[in-house]
Design a protein around this motif. Structure first.
Motif, PDB file in Angstrom:
ATOM      1  N   CYS A 216      12.183  -6.834 -54.739  1.00  0.00           N
ATOM      2  CA  CYS A 216      13.416  -6.811 -53.952  1.00  0.00           C
ATOM      3  C   CYS A 216      13.935  -8.227 -53.797  1.00  0.00           C
ATOM      4  O   CYS A 216      13.163  -9.163 -53.524  1.00  0.00           O
ATOM      5  CB  CYS A 216      13.164  -6.185 -52.584  1.00  0.00           C
ATOM      6  SG  CYS A 216      14.661  -6.062 -51.565  1.00  0.00           S
ATOM      7  N   ASP A 217      15.219  -8.382 -54.006  1.00  0.00           N
ATOM      8  CA  ASP A 217      15.898  -9.677 -53.865  1.00  0.00           C
ATOM      9  C   ASP A 217      16.883  -9.557 -52.712  1.00  0.00           C
ATOM     10  O   ASP A 217      17.923  -8.901 -52.826  1.00  0.00           O
ATOM     11  CB  ASP A 217      16.620 -10.023 -55.168  1.00  0.00           C
ATOM     12  CG  ASP A 217      17.315 -11.370 -55.092  1.00  0.00           C
ATOM     13  OD1 ASP A 217      16.882 -12.203 -54.285  1.00  0.00           O
ATOM     14  OD2 ASP A 217      18.301 -11.577 -55.825  1.00  0.00           O
ATOM     15  N   SER A 219      19.459 -11.252 -50.021  1.00  0.00           N
ATOM     16  CA  SER A 219      20.293 -12.415 -49.728  1.00  0.00           C
ATOM     17  C   SER A 219      20.846 -12.283 -48.320  1.00  0.00           C
ATOM     18  O   SER A 219      21.024 -11.175 -47.808  1.00  0.00           O
ATOM     19  CB  SER A 219      21.436 -12.549 -50.747  1.00  0.00           C
ATOM     20  OG  SER A 219      22.292 -11.434 -50.668  1.00  0.00           O
ATOM     21  N   LEU A 541      11.825 -11.334 -52.355  1.00  0.00           N
ATOM     22  CA  LEU A 541      12.460 -12.650 -52.403  1.00  0.00           C
ATOM     23  C   LEU A 541      13.563 -12.704 -51.347  1.00  0.00           C
ATOM     24  O   LEU A 541      14.415 -11.806 -51.289  1.00  0.00           O
ATOM     25  CB  LEU A 541      13.052 -12.914 -53.786  1.00  0.00           C
ATOM     26  CG  LEU A 541      12.089 -12.777 -54.972  1.00  0.00           C
ATOM     27  CD1 LEU A 541      12.847 -12.910 -56.285  1.00  0.00           C
ATOM     28  CD2 LEU A 541      10.983 -13.820 -54.876  1.00  0.00           C
ATOM     29  N   ARG A 543      16.667 -14.980 -49.840  1.00  0.00           N
ATOM     30  CA  ARG A 543      17.524 -16.113 -50.199  1.00  0.00           C
ATOM     31  C   ARG A 543      18.669 -16.279 -49.211  1.00  0.00           C
ATOM     32  O   ARG A 543      19.657 -15.545 -49.269  1.00  0.00           O
ATOM     33  CB  ARG A 543      18.130 -15.902 -51.595  1.00  0.00           C
ATOM     34  CG  ARG A 543      17.158 -15.839 -52.736  1.00  0.00           C
ATOM     35  CD  ARG A 543      17.862 -15.719 -54.081  1.00  0.00           C
ATOM     36  NE  ARG A 543      18.620 -14.482 -54.199  1.00  0.00           N
ATOM     37  CZ  ARG A 543      19.942 -14.407 -54.165  1.00  0.00           C
ATOM     38  NH1 ARG A 543      20.663 -15.477 -53.980  1.00  0.00           N
ATOM     39  NH2 ARG A 543      20.556 -13.244 -54.292  1.00  0.00           N
ATOM     40  N   SER A 558      14.520 -18.668 -59.730  1.00  0.00           N
ATOM     41  CA  SER A 558      15.458 -17.543 -59.704  1.00  0.00           C
ATOM     42  C   SER A 558      16.294 -17.503 -60.975  1.00  0.00           C
ATOM     43  O   SER A 558      16.728 -16.429 -61.406  1.00  0.00           O
ATOM     44  CB  SER A 558      16.361 -17.642 -58.471  1.00  0.00           C
ATOM     45  OG  SER A 558      17.284 -18.712 -58.605  1.00  0.00           O
ATOM     46  N   HIS A 562      16.697 -14.254 -63.216  1.00  0.00           N
ATOM     47  CA  HIS A 562      18.049 -13.696 -63.154  1.00  0.00           C
ATOM     48  C   HIS A 562      18.322 -12.639 -64.224  1.00  0.00           C
ATOM     49  O   HIS A 562      18.880 -11.567 -63.903  1.00  0.00           O
ATOM     50  CB  HIS A 562      19.084 -14.812 -63.253  1.00  0.00           C
ATOM     51  CG  HIS A 562      20.499 -14.328 -63.244  1.00  0.00           C
ATOM     52  ND1 HIS A 562      21.127 -13.870 -62.108  1.00  0.00           N
ATOM     53  CD2 HIS A 562      21.409 -14.197 -64.262  1.00  0.00           C
ATOM     54  CE1 HIS A 562      22.352 -13.492 -62.403  1.00  0.00           C
ATOM     55  NE2 HIS A 562      22.546 -13.682 -63.704  1.00  0.00           N
ATOM     56  N   LEU A 565      16.627  -9.371 -63.001  1.00  0.00           N
ATOM     57  CA  LEU A 565      17.204  -8.809 -61.778  1.00  0.00           C
ATOM     58  C   LEU A 565      18.635  -8.349 -61.988  1.00  0.00           C
ATOM     59  O   LEU A 565      19.097  -7.392 -61.359  1.00  0.00           O
ATOM     60  CB  LEU A 565      17.160  -9.855 -60.651  1.00  0.00           C
ATOM     61  CG  LEU A 565      15.777 -10.330 -60.210  1.00  0.00           C
ATOM     62  CD1 LEU A 565      15.903 -11.454 -59.194  1.00  0.00           C
ATOM     63  CD2 LEU A 565      14.976  -9.181 -59.632  1.00  0.00           C
ATOM     64  N   ARG A 575      18.614  -5.409 -55.183  1.00  0.00           N
ATOM     65  CA  ARG A 575      19.313  -6.510 -54.523  1.00  0.00           C
ATOM     66  C   ARG A 575      19.998  -5.974 -53.272  1.00  0.00           C
ATOM     67  O   ARG A 575      20.763  -5.014 -53.321  1.00  0.00           O
ATOM     68  CB  ARG A 575      20.336  -7.143 -55.461  1.00  0.00           C
ATOM     69  CG  ARG A 575      19.686  -7.942 -56.573  1.00  0.00           C
ATOM     70  CD  ARG A 575      20.702  -8.747 -57.328  1.00  0.00           C
ATOM     71  NE  ARG A 575      20.068  -9.885 -57.970  1.00  0.00           N
ATOM     72  CZ  ARG A 575      20.674 -10.702 -58.819  1.00  0.00           C
ATOM     73  NH1 ARG A 575      21.950 -10.509 -59.123  1.00  0.00           N
ATOM     74  NH2 ARG A 575      20.034 -11.722 -59.353  1.00  0.00           N
TER      75      ARG A 575
END
Length: 908
Positions: A216-217, A219, A541, A543, A558, A562, A565, A575
């Protein structure tokens, strides 16, 4: 013995011990410092570490000795900034020594290496550092010394280790230690997203992620939003009873923001705190030296006095801080009164502690304590350019050391012990430096080095639970169930710049010394990033898009992730945005569903014009012995509630003390200079007043306005030197032309008028040709004369009316006027003998005083009945007595400190 070695394992690591879940009896996970300590102890090479500040001071002497016979590559830099030069060159020397350099191995070396060899061979001998100990350990192992280390597992491949440590590992393997790489984690289910990520990192094969929650990313606009989101996710995981530890990677070593969010949800804190040299007690050393230079900076003394643990009793430090904030200087009236208060309290405490104590004995104890505390405020004894004699600097170090030892009293406080260590290290460094005097720049650099390592927050501790934290990706050397990579944002490479040219590197390699280039260190750092991801069975992750208000750069790792992802089939599951938690009740996130419920919005308290006062406060308002001042009367007539809060309840504005701005310093200085320039009796010639003012000003500056003597205030100092004497000379000329004589300055007047008792200090009282008294109120204002002209014209000059009646309580009201020092203008009502500039008034001072007495009595009675009226809040006039002559001004709240209490809408 079983050791696991990682170059970043001197801090927190995960797993905490080798041997898997079963662990091992004789094993440890160590970094360079830990491995070297174990080996040195086993080989009999251990010993106390020499502080870096002592090594740098010794190395500076070696550079100076090596440069006496011939110019060296560091000669010009050493003359400009000796300490910075010695520190830089010593760091180069240590890197070379770690890589195997010896000053005698090079044949016909390049100039810089030859100069470095000359410094190494010069006297005195530099104390042993970590690089020197590493070479000793390697030599001893190669000499056949028994090691008794059975197994050494490497978290990084040996080819990625720095050269010196690679040689150490080779020597240990030759000596019989089994050396191998740590087994890497292989995902149980290669069909999962984390498995696909591992395959991508190992082989480059790109398979789109499906969004199963194992990768999982996240932000977030800010770190605060990210912390709230991560804490909610961890709380859901905790409720689900998930097995296995969660490891949080905190790259900057500061988990305070995340810990606060975890605590609010009843989760254990990570307890990571970065070492800082700015913690309270550590500042005592640097501030003590900062106060030794002239000109004195009062703000540094204020910082010392306001430390959480000042070098004297806290109440005494706060008493001095109040005096310093009022008159920023040493030796002025406020400073002297503060010491008198301190001595009186010390004497009272001494007598109270032992009622049978002899008065002479008590006085001696008070004197000893007073003298010890005064030593901390004996300022400005040394010129910054000329420097400080080394013995005096050592005395300052010992004073700080003795204070820390006495305050600790055997309690083993980490912060105070750090102060003790820094003071001792600085003392040893001053001895090793061999210079006297020592310049201010040199001492500042030495202090910075002595406390450079700082100390983590002593109150920050990890709490027991299934959460673990590491401060570096390389600290995660084994498998972890879940990995949260906090603050997954860009950072510059930590590798040091490679300072050697190709010719120098070739010469070093021919001599068996191979210092590590920056690209090798960068490869090792990249390997740490990849290893952290490969050791995770679930990767989260985090961010933040902003870093301290600016857009955060992407993390270098990252950019490698990239392509994978960006091709996720179920992008929202891979994301996500942290802010979704603030608008949605159910948010799927990393294989969990975060559920949040809406809170009921509560309106903030609104401003109220009328307040019911507590009975005790209303009773205090009925005190017949209280004396009002001109200021308190003006507050009462301006806003009755402000008068109640400030003058009856005694509330004051909160916040720390601060040094006044230049404009206020000018005003304080002008009043003090006026006392010295004018003497009771006939007014002297204007030039005589000017000369007196110039002389008095120079003497008063360090006592009450010391900031103006600092280099950054040259313009303000020049302004004060010219404008204050000119203003007082102008006032003397105006008064002399009117035939006035001086009766007194800063005169206390008090009188009981029946309905009100008044006591005030009046700036200047004069007598006219008719022997009648008159009052001059000195004002320093930057805004001009408009406000004071309006007060006189509208009959609202409450202070002047009060002073006018105080000096002539039984006869006709005395003439009174404002003298604006900055503008050199004397303002008074028309027909007044003081009227240098006549002002037409709607109400004279005598009539104004009658109005003041009448209105103040009615407003005070309102408070005595238990009502407080906030004049700046709409609707206040409905609660005020009818037919008040002095109605509140529309700008009543503009300069009030009480608006947070009455919630006035006019605040700000």
């Amino acid at each position: 013995m079983h050791l696991v070695f990682a170059t970043t394992a001197d801090g927190r690591v995960y797993p905490e011990h080798p041997g898997g879940e079963t662990g091992c009896v004789d094993g440890a996970v160590v970094g360079p410092a830990g491995l070297l300590d174990i080996l040195a102890t086993r080989l009999g090479l251990g010993g106390p570490q020499v502080p870096p500040v002592v090594r740098i001071a010794t190395w500076q002497r070696k550079l100076e000795a090596a440069g006496r016979d011939a110019p060296r590559f560091w000669t010009a830099s050493l003359a400009s900034d000796g300490w910075a030069t010695a520190r830089q060159v010593l760091s180069w020397r240590d890197v070379l020594v770690e890589a195997g350099w010896s000053p005698t191995r090079l044949v016909d070396p390049p100039v810089r290496l030859a100069d470095l060899a000359a410094a190494e061979q010069a006297d005195p001998v530099v104390p042993r550092g970590r690089a020197d100990l590493l070479r000793e350990v390697i030599t001893t192992i190669e000499g056949g010394a028994p090691l008794d280390i059975d197994l050494l597992e490497l978290a990084e491949p040996s080819e990625l280790l720095p050269p010196g440590w690679r040689q150490l590992v080779d020597a240990m393997e030759t000596a019989g230690t089994v050396v191998r790489l740590v087994k890497s984690f292989t995902p149980v289910d290669v069909a999962s997203d984390i498995g696909r990520l591992h395959v991508y990192l190992r082989t480059g094969l790109r398979t789109p992620l499906t969004g199963d929650g194992t990768v999982c990313d996240l932000s977030a606009t800010s770190a605060i939003a990210a912390a709230e989101c991560v804490a909610e996710w961890l709380a859901c995981e905790n409720e689900a009873g998930a097995a296995g530890d969660t490891v949080v990677i905190v790259p900057d070593g500061d988990s305070s923001l995340l810990d606060q969010a975890l605590s609010r949800r009843g989760l254990p804190q990570l307890g990571l705190s970065p070492a800082s040299s700015f913690r309270g007690a550590l500042q005592v050393l640097s501030l003590s030296f900062a106060l030794a230079w002239t000109p004195v900076d009062p703000s540094k003394l204020l910082e010392l006095l306001l430390l959480p643990r000042p070098p004297m009793r806290r109440w005494a430090a706060r008493t001095l801080a109040r005096a310093l904030a009022k008159e920023p200087g040493i030796g002025g009236p406020a400073w002297q009164r503060a010491w008198e208060q301190i001595e009186a309290r010390l004497h009272e405490e001494s007598m109270h502690a032992d009622e049978g104590k002899d008065a002479r004995q008590a006085a001696a104890e008070v004197a000893r304590t007073r003298d010890r505390w005064r030593a901390w405020t004996s300022l400005g004894q040394h010129d910054r350019k000329a420097g400080m004699p080394a013995p005096d600097a050592i005395v300052l170090c010992r004073r700080v050391l003795e204070w820390a030892v006495e305050l600790d009293a055997g309690g083993r406080d980490p912060l105070l012990l750090c102060v003790v260590g820094a003071a001792r290290a600085l003392t040893s460094a001053l001895d090793a430096l061999g210079h006297s005097p020592v310049t201010a720049l040199q001492i500042d650099r030495m202090i910075d080095q002595a406390i450079a390592d700082g100390l983590p927050d002593p109150n920050c501790h990890a709490q027991a639970g299934r959460l673990r934290a590491v401060s570096s990706p390389g600290g995660l050397w084994g498998s972890a169930h879940r990995v949260v990579w906090w603050d997954f944002a860009g950072s510059a490479s930590s590798a040091a710049r490679f300072p050697w040219s190709l010719k120098e590197r070739t010469a070093l390699e021919e001599a068996g010394c191979c210092p590590e280039p920056a690209q090798t260190a960068n490869r090792r750092e990249a390997a740490h990033w990849q290893a952290a991801a490969l050791n995770a069975r679930s990767l989260f992750l985090v961010r933040p898009r902003l870093d301290r208000g600016t857009e955060a750069a992407p993390h270098p790792f990252s950019q490698q992730l990239h392509p994978l992802l960006n091709q996720a089939q179920n992008a929202p599951s891979v994301r996500s945005e942290a802010e979704r938690l603030f608008v949605e009740e159910r948010v799927p996130l990393a294989a969990r569903e975060v559920v949040r419920s809406s809170s009921v919005a509560v309106d903030l308290p609104r401003a109220r014009s009328a307040w019911d006062l507590p009975p005790a406060l209303a009773a205090r308002a009925q005190d017949t012995e209280r004396r009002e001042s001109a200021t308190s009367l003006e507050d009462l007539l301006t806003c009755q509630l402000r008068w109640v809060l400030q003058h009856v309840a005694g509330l004051r504005k909160g916040g720390t003390r601060e040094i006044p701005k230049p404009e206020r310093l000018f005003g304080n200085l002008a009043h003090a200079v006026a006392e010295a320039a004018f003497q009771p009796g006939e007014i002297p010639d204007a030039e005589v007043v000017r000369m007196r003012a110039v002389t008095a000003l120079d003497g008063l500056l360090p006592l009450i306005a010391a900031p103006l003597l600092l280099p950054g205030y040259a313009r303000e100092l020049a302004f004060a030197r010219q404008r204050v004497p000119d203003a007082l000379a102008s006032l003397s000329a105006i008064l002399a032309r009117g035939g006035f004589a001086i009766e007194g300055l800063e005169v206390e007047h008090e009188h009981d008028f029946g309905t009100v008792k008044v006591a005030s200090r009046i700036d200047l009282v004069v007598r006219g040709p008719d022997r009648g008294r008159a009052v001059v109120d000195l004002k320093w204002t930057e805004s001009g004369a408009t406000a004071h002209q309006a007060k006189l014209a509208e009959g609202r000059a409450v202070q002047l009316a009060t002073y006018s009646r105080l000096v002539e309580p039984n006869g006709a009201a005395a003439p009174a006027g404002y003298f604006l020092l900055r503008q050199q203008r004397l303002l008074a009502e028309e027909a007044s003998p003081l009227a240098h500039e006549e002002i037409s008034v709607s109400r004279g001072l005598a009539e104004t005083w009658d109005v003041v007495v009448q209105d103040s009595s009615r407003l005070a009675a309102l408070a005595q009945s238990g009502r407080g009226i906030a004049a700046g809040v709409p609707g206040a006039t409905e609660h005020l007595p009818e037919d008040l002559a002095l109605t509140p001004s529309p700008k009543v709240c503009a300069y009030c400190d009480m608006t947070r209490l009455c919630r006035s809408v006019s605040v700000g």
